[in-house]
Design a protein around this motif. Structure first.
Motif, PDB file in Angstrom:
ATOM      1  N   LEU A   1       8.604   0.010  10.220  1.00 36.90           N
ATOM      2  CA  LEU A   1       9.330  -0.607   9.113  1.00 36.90           C
ATOM      3  C   LEU A   1       8.720  -0.289   7.757  1.00 36.90           C
ATOM      4  O   LEU A   1       9.435  -0.133   6.775  1.00 36.90           O
ATOM      5  CB  LEU A   1       9.381  -2.124   9.303  1.00 36.90           C
ATOM      6  CG  LEU A   1      10.255  -2.635  10.447  1.00 36.90           C
ATOM      7  CD1 LEU A   1      10.069  -4.121  10.637  1.00 36.90           C
ATOM      8  CD2 LEU A   1      11.711  -2.315  10.187  1.00 36.90           C
ATOM      9  N   THR A   2       7.376  -0.214   7.687  1.00 35.18           N
ATOM     10  CA  THR A   2       6.759  -0.061   6.364  1.00 35.18           C
ATOM     11  C   THR A   2       6.655   1.387   5.939  1.00 35.18           C
ATOM     12  O   THR A   2       6.722   1.691   4.751  1.00 35.18           O
ATOM     13  CB  THR A   2       5.345  -0.655   6.350  1.00 35.18           C
ATOM     14  OG1 THR A   2       4.604  -0.103   7.441  1.00 35.18           O
ATOM     15  CG2 THR A   2       5.391  -2.152   6.491  1.00 35.18           C
TER      16      THR A   2
ATOM     17  N   THR B   1      16.708   3.443   4.783  1.00 35.87           N
ATOM     18  CA  THR B   1      15.470   4.191   4.760  1.00 35.87           C
ATOM     19  C   THR B   1      14.317   3.211   4.900  1.00 35.87           C
ATOM     20  O   THR B   1      14.125   2.365   4.037  1.00 35.87           O
ATOM     21  CB  THR B   1      15.313   4.952   3.436  1.00 35.87           C
ATOM     22  OG1 THR B   1      16.571   5.518   3.122  1.00 35.87           O
ATOM     23  CG2 THR B   1      14.264   6.019   3.557  1.00 35.87           C
ATOM     24  N   PRO B   2      13.587   3.276   6.004  1.00 36.51           N
ATOM     25  CA  PRO B   2      12.449   2.369   6.125  1.00 36.51           C
ATOM     26  C   PRO B   2      11.385   2.759   5.111  1.00 36.51           C
ATOM     27  O   PRO B   2      11.339   3.889   4.659  1.00 36.51           O
ATOM     28  CB  PRO B   2      11.958   2.589   7.556  1.00 36.51           C
ATOM     29  CG  PRO B   2      12.607   3.808   8.047  1.00 36.51           C
ATOM     30  CD  PRO B   2      13.704   4.191   7.132  1.00 36.51           C
ATOM     31  N   GLY B   3      10.537   1.808   4.778  1.00 34.96           N
ATOM     32  CA  GLY B   3       9.507   2.082   3.791  1.00 34.96           C
ATOM     33  C   GLY B   3       9.398   0.921   2.828  1.00 34.96           C
ATOM     34  O   GLY B   3      10.105  -0.075   2.971  1.00 34.96           O
ATOM     35  N   PRO B   4       8.508   1.044   1.840  1.00 34.37           N
ATOM     36  CA  PRO B   4       8.269  -0.080   0.940  1.00 34.37           C
ATOM     37  C   PRO B   4       9.512  -0.532   0.194  1.00 34.37           C
ATOM     38  O   PRO B   4       9.698  -1.721  -0.060  1.00 34.37           O
ATOM     39  CB  PRO B   4       7.214   0.465  -0.025  1.00 34.37           C
ATOM     40  CG  PRO B   4       7.211   1.933   0.154  1.00 34.37           C
ATOM     41  CD  PRO B   4       7.659   2.190   1.551  1.00 34.37           C
ATOM     42  N   THR B   5      10.396   0.422  -0.136  1.00 36.53           N
ATOM     43  CA  THR B   5      11.589   0.031  -0.891  1.00 36.53           C
ATOM     44  C   THR B   5      12.495  -0.877  -0.075  1.00 36.53           C
ATOM     45  O   THR B   5      13.208  -1.699  -0.630  1.00 36.53           O
ATOM     46  CB  THR B   5      12.387   1.276  -1.321  1.00 36.53           C
ATOM     47  OG1 THR B   5      12.461   2.148  -0.203  1.00 36.53           O
ATOM     48  CG2 THR B   5      11.740   1.973  -2.477  1.00 36.53           C
ATOM     49  N   LEU B   6      12.429  -0.736   1.252  1.00 38.93           N
ATOM     50  CA  LEU B   6      13.242  -1.598   2.106  1.00 38.93           C
ATOM     51  C   LEU B   6      12.830  -3.051   1.913  1.00 38.93           C
ATOM     52  O   LEU B   6      13.670  -3.955   1.870  1.00 38.93           O
ATOM     53  CB  LEU B   6      13.073  -1.165   3.559  1.00 38.93           C
ATOM     54  CG  LEU B   6      13.823  -1.948   4.619  1.00 38.93           C
ATOM     55  CD1 LEU B   6      15.310  -1.874   4.379  1.00 38.93           C
ATOM     56  CD2 LEU B   6      13.504  -1.410   6.007  1.00 38.93           C
TER      57      LEU B   6
ATOM     58  N   VAL C   1       0.839  -1.204   0.000  1.00 38.82           N
ATOM     59  CA  VAL C   1       0.000   0.000   0.000  1.00 38.82           C
ATOM     60  C   VAL C   1       0.870   1.248   0.000  1.00 38.82           C
ATOM     61  O   VAL C   1       0.564   2.239  -0.661  1.00 38.82           O
ATOM     62  CB  VAL C   1      -0.929   0.005   1.238  1.00 38.82           C
ATOM     63  CG1 VAL C   1      -1.741   1.294   1.291  1.00 38.82           C
ATOM     64  CG2 VAL C   1      -1.853  -1.198   1.211  1.00 38.82           C
ATOM     65  N   ALA C   2       1.994   1.164   0.718  1.00 37.83           N
ATOM     66  CA  ALA C   2       2.839   2.345   0.874  1.00 37.83           C
ATOM     67  C   ALA C   2       3.429   2.813  -0.448  1.00 37.83           C
ATOM     68  O   ALA C   2       3.850   3.955  -0.566  1.00 37.83           O
ATOM     69  CB  ALA C   2       3.953   2.052   1.879  1.00 37.83           C
ATOM     70  N   TYR C   3       3.442   1.930  -1.479  1.00 44.84           N
ATOM     71  CA  TYR C   3       3.917   2.348  -2.794  1.00 44.84           C
ATOM     72  C   TYR C   3       3.047   3.448  -3.377  1.00 44.84           C
ATOM     73  O   TYR C   3       3.472   4.216  -4.228  1.00 44.84           O
ATOM     74  CB  TYR C   3       3.931   1.162  -3.766  1.00 44.84           C
ATOM     75  CG  TYR C   3       5.242   0.429  -3.783  1.00 44.84           C
ATOM     76  CD1 TYR C   3       6.412   1.101  -4.119  1.00 44.84           C
ATOM     77  CD2 TYR C   3       5.317  -0.909  -3.474  1.00 44.84           C
ATOM     78  CE1 TYR C   3       7.619   0.446  -4.141  1.00 44.84           C
ATOM     79  CE2 TYR C   3       6.522  -1.579  -3.483  1.00 44.84           C
ATOM     80  CZ  TYR C   3       7.672  -0.893  -3.818  1.00 44.84           C
ATOM     81  OH  TYR C   3       8.865  -1.543  -3.837  1.00 44.84           O
ATOM     82  N   LEU C   4       1.784   3.505  -2.932  1.00 48.55           N
ATOM     83  CA  LEU C   4       0.866   4.499  -3.476  1.00 48.55           C
ATOM     84  C   LEU C   4       1.087   5.877  -2.865  1.00 48.55           C
ATOM     85  O   LEU C   4       0.446   6.836  -3.260  1.00 48.55           O
ATOM     86  CB  LEU C   4      -0.589   4.073  -3.204  1.00 48.55           C
ATOM     87  CG  LEU C   4      -0.996   2.706  -3.752  1.00 48.55           C
ATOM     88  CD1 LEU C   4      -2.363   2.319  -3.245  1.00 48.55           C
ATOM     89  CD2 LEU C   4      -0.967   2.736  -5.268  1.00 48.55           C
ATOM     90  N   PHE C   5       1.998   5.948  -1.878  1.00 47.16           N
ATOM     91  CA  PHE C   5       2.184   7.202  -1.165  1.00 47.16           C
ATOM     92  C   PHE C   5       3.117   8.133  -1.924  1.00 47.16           C
ATOM     93  O   PHE C   5       4.243   7.779  -2.245  1.00 47.16           O
ATOM     94  CB  PHE C   5       2.770   6.947   0.226  1.00 47.16           C
ATOM     95  CG  PHE C   5       1.756   6.518   1.251  1.00 47.16           C
ATOM     96  CD1 PHE C   5       0.784   5.586   0.957  1.00 47.16           C
ATOM     97  CD2 PHE C   5       1.774   7.068   2.524  1.00 47.16           C
ATOM     98  CE1 PHE C   5      -0.147   5.194   1.893  1.00 47.16           C
ATOM     99  CE2 PHE C   5       0.848   6.689   3.472  1.00 47.16           C
ATOM    100  CZ  PHE C   5      -0.109   5.749   3.158  1.00 47.16           C
ATOM    101  N   GLY C   6       2.619   9.345  -2.201  1.00 44.96           N
ATOM    102  CA  GLY C   6       3.472  10.388  -2.751  1.00 44.96           C
ATOM    103  C   GLY C   6       3.814  11.368  -1.645  1.00 44.96           C
ATOM    104  O   GLY C   6       3.467  11.143  -0.487  1.00 44.96           O
TER     105      GLY C   6
END
Lengths: 501, 146
Positions: free
Chosen positions: A321-322, A344-349, A140-145
């Motif tokens: 983490l996400t 960098t935490p987030g979807p790319t991690l 879902v976090a990929y949709l975040f701008g």
């Protein structure tokens, strides 16, 4: 099936002798840190971060070590709650309500075993929840701008202010102190120094580790000087431990319910483990009714807060983490660790560094079994640790803080800043102003401003862009509701003072 | 009551000073629509508003320690600041032993006990950090050892 492949990758890392050793050391240190009054998960992890950094551990190892300490501290906090009637750390506060009466009634061993097992159930279920939920949320976090991230950061500050504090204005002020400090230093976009007052030491900004160690560890020393360590009275003796099978069996539903409540409380940004144990205890109390004898040393009153607190500890890792937004004070400190390690935490991690995430999750599962062993059959070792007098412990903590920060930069200026933050932390806590929003502000201030400025570059200065997507609007609504709603629920959610995790 | 009011007032004044200095931030030619000033100013404004809330709607007064305890806290701060300055020129062992002993004495006033705590913490931590963790601590000042 993807999950199984990921898990096997994780276990292949976690079961390597080196990582396993780090997890066990972390669990041991963590339980001690949790058990000692005056050292909690947040300041314990905080003073260890500079040291792991100077040890040169790689990202996975450092993260495994520190999260094991984090989990261990959550287990350990109950020991002094039960034996001394002093919470070893903030989330263990609710455990004193039934744990100490039970120990006074001569069942200290039962209380320790029961709460240790409840911690295990809560933490294990939460780790499984983390394993299932985090990858979904990462997608879902990929949709975040930038607009969505800006709203998300705002949500974190609002819910933290709304739920974790008794006074909204004080929480908002604390957030502003943190954000204001984060602005100091050279501006990333324009390359111009900001608010440094011409002091060259401040051009790099204020290191968040300095602030964290000051606010958490040094401030604690001041509190002990004020009370002369009088809080560490002598408590109940532990005679023998055996396993109270009947109590465990009878509280099985309480454990499951409290784990669920705690996990959800942990996921909410800014809520944290203290709220998890508080909500779990309160909901069990209302389910049981007035005749169940909560507060007099009943098994369910011990199980509920411990399962809730440990489940919340796992839940708080999900948003950290996400999305890179910590759910509690200690996860804010863990976020500081990630940032120090350049992760960098987030979807790319999840996509780029699966070995970090899944190695961590597998290590946490293993850590739980290690902790169960340490906290049930070997609990007597940690009971002995409680006898370390504060007159040795607190100077030791101060010296370790100084060495840690000094080893980061080798400059006296950071040490002075740390003392300054210690004084600030003392005053803030005296006035019941939460310190966690300050930390969160320093950690997230730069990212929050970046998100706003990137959003405005995309929209060419049109402010309505911040509300242009359904996700952003939803986050804004939750943010405002999270800040405003607790004002009307004060009677329900009134928390004891000094809950800061 | 009064503590919150005083703190609120100080915080509000600081927030105003913060806003004023934020307006002085230099912008460069490489600028974006928001620029480097706006966010700090927003923070300052929100901070000032919340600080005013403290002035007008304060919480009950916290329990402040008596004057003697304040003196003890002040002494602790002075000792720590001195430690920060002493660590580099005087090496690790001596300042650490002195400062740890003073802090220990302040928590539990027993002189012999505090002295022993100070010395053993200093030596113990030095050994752990130098040899177990491999940190480059300097035991004694360089001019002494040569």
């Amino acid at each position: 099936m993807e999950l199984l492949a990921n898990l096997s990758l994780g276990f292949s890392i976690a079961l390597s002798p080196y990582t396993l050793m780090l997890a066990i050391i972390g669990c041991f240190l963590g339980t001690i840190i949790g058990a000692l009054p005056g050292l909690g998960p947040s300041n314990g992890v905080a003073i260890l971060i500079p040291l792991t950094f100077t040890l040169g551990l790689d990202a996975t190892s450092a993260l495994v070590l520190m999260t094991s300490v984090y989990y261990g501290a959550m287990y350990g906090g109950r020991i002094s709650s039960i034996l001394l009637n002093i919470p070893g750390d903030e989330p263990a506060l609710m455990t004193t309500l039934d744990g100490y009466p039970m120990a006074q009634a001569g069942r200290a061993g039962d209380a320790l075993v029961l709460s240790g097992f409840a911690s295990f159930v809560g933490a294990t279920l939460a780790t499984i929840g983390l394993m299932l939920l985090a990858p979904m949320l990462a997608r879902v976090a990929y949709l975040f701008g930038p607009a969505e991230y800006f709203a998300l950061y705002l949500l974190a500050f609002c819910t933290l202010g709304g739920m974790a504090s008794n006074n909204q204005a004080k929480a908002a002020l604390a957030s502003c102190i943190g954000l204001g400090i984060a602005m100091i230093g050279v501006d990333n976009t324009s390359g111009m120094p900001r608010l440094t007052g011409g002091n060259l030491h401040l051009y790099d900004g204020v290191d968040f580790l300095v602030a964290i160690v000051g606010l958490f560890a040094v401030a604690e020393v001041f509190f002990f000087i004020e009370t002369h360590g009088k809080n560490s009275s002598i408590g109940v003796k532990l005679e023998k431990t055996r396993i109270p099978w009947r109590d465990i069996y009878e509280t099985r539903w309480t454990m499951l319910r409290s784990s669920a409540v705690g996990f959800i409380a942990g996921i909410l940004p800014g809520a944290g483990a203290s709220l998890g144990s508080f909500l779990a205890y309160m909901s069990e109390k209302s389910i049981a009714g007035n005749n169940a004898g909560f507060g007099t040393g009943v098994a369910r009153g011990i199980v509920a807060p411990e399962a809730g607190n440990n489940a919340a500890a796992g839940g708080a890792l999900v948003p950290m983490l996400t999305l890179g937004v910590p759910g509690s004070g200690t996860t804010a400190v863990l976020l500081a660790l990630l940032m120090t390690l350049n992760i960098t935490p987030g979807p790319t991690l999840f996509a780029d560094r699966p070995e970090v995430i899944w190695g961590l999750i597998a290590s946490l599962l293993i850590a739980n079994f290690v902790l169960l062993l340490m906290n049930v059959p070997m609990v007597k070792i940690f009971v002995r640790v409680l006898q370390v007098p504060p007159a040795i412990l607190l100077p030791g903590v101060t010296m370790i803080s100084f060495i840690g920060i000094y080893s980061l930069s080798g400059s006296y200026f950071d040490l002075l800043l740390m003392i300054l933050f210690g004084m600030l932390g003392y005053v803030l806590r005296k006035l019941d102003i939460p310190t966690v929003p300050v930390i969160l502000g320093i950690l997230l201030g730069g990212n929050m401003e970046d998100a706003l400025r990137r959003a405005m570059v995309i929209a060419d200065g049109d402010g309505w862009y911040l509300f242009s997507s359904p996700i952003a609007i939803g986050l804004w609504i939750f943010a405002i509701a999270g800040f405003v709603a607790p004002m009307f629920m004060r009677g329900l959610l009134q928390k004891p003072q000094r809950i800061t995790d | 009551m009064t503590s919150d009011r005083i703190f609120g007032l100080v915080a509000a004044l600081l927030a105003l000073a913060y806003i004023v200095s934020a307006t002085q931030i230099q912008t460069s030619f490489l600028s974006d629509p928001v620029g480097p000033k706006v966010f700090p100013i927003i923070i300052g404004v929100i901070g000032a508003i919340s600080a005013m809330f403290l002035v007008f709607r304060p919480d009950p007064e916290p329990q402040w320690p008596v004057a003697r305890t304040f003196a003890a806290l002040g002494l602790a701060v002075i000792v720590l600041v001195a430690y920060a300055y002493a660590l580099k020129p005087l090496g690790f062992l001596v300042p650490t032993a002195v400062v740890a002993a003073i802090l220990s004495y302040q928590i539990s006033p027993r002189a012999r006990y505090a002295a022993i705590t100070g010395v053993s913490l200093s030596v113990g931590l030095f050994l752990i950090f130098r040899f177990a963790l491999g940190l480059g601590l300097v035991a004694f000042p360089r001019w002494l050892v040569g």
